[in-house]
Structure formats: structure tokens, C-alpha cells
Design a protein around this motif. Sequence first.
Motif: not given
Length: 160
Positions: A128-150
Amino acid sequence: MTNGNGSPRSDVPAPQLNVLVQYTKDLSFENPNAPRSLGPQQQQPAINIQINVGANAVAEQDYEVTLSIEGKAEIGDMVLFNFELAYAGVFRIQNVPQENLHPVVMIECPRLLFPFAREIIATSVRDGGFPPLLLDPVDFVGLYRQNLAAQTTQQQQQPS
């Protein structure tokens, strides 16, 4: 499980997680203010990323897991770019106890999909004309716990 001397029991089949197929379900990249957005900028853009995981059973031991990633880069009220990616895989999960199945589907499967989704996003942003966007690693355990709490909070707030 062990047989008491530390070696695995031979009568219990080992858990298995196999990727049957992985694919892009949906991909959208927008550069709504080009070519103005592609010129030199006086400040760093604000980048907002949202990640969600969804899953559904497609057969007795097969699960489709979809990793949804949305992002937007803005400077002030000007959108530089935005994207949406739904990247999925079908996983065969065998010999996993029922109480461990949900965490395997919602943590381990998206963890396997993430590097491929990250590459698709980096390439799309670069193309798209921009520098590549390199996403940081995702803490899927934390995301899972956050969704369970919600979910727990939402259930507690619902009137009986």
C-alpha cells in the motif's frame, strides 16, 4: 500422564493437534487519502490494532479457528491506511481431554495462525506504499483469560 516412573503411559494415546488447511477468508486494505498520505509526515501515526479469535466445530474432531485482525493508522483526523484480515485454519484435535479442548482451540490454534497473518498484514501495508507493519507477538493466553473474565462479568450482570 506417567506410569509412575516418569515415562509416558503406553495405554493412553498422545494428544494431537494437526493443521488440515489454513487460508485467508477475508482481506481488505484501504489507503483512502493517497497520494497525500504517502508523502513525508511530520509526526508518527497513531496505530490501533484489534485482535479477536472465533471458532466453530466443522466435524467431530475438526475445528475452524478464525483470527480476525483489524488495524488503522492515523495522523490527526487523516487516515493513512486501514485493514481487516480474517485468517483461518481447520485443525484436527485428538486425544485432548474435554476440559482442555476449549483452551487448545482458543490459544494454541490462533498461536499457530498468527505468524502467517502477521506476514499478510506486513505485505499488504508495504504494498500500500508504507513501511511494513510488523505486529508484535500476541499473548493468546492473556487474551483468552481477558475474554473469559468479560464473559463472566457479562453473565453476572444479566438479570436472573
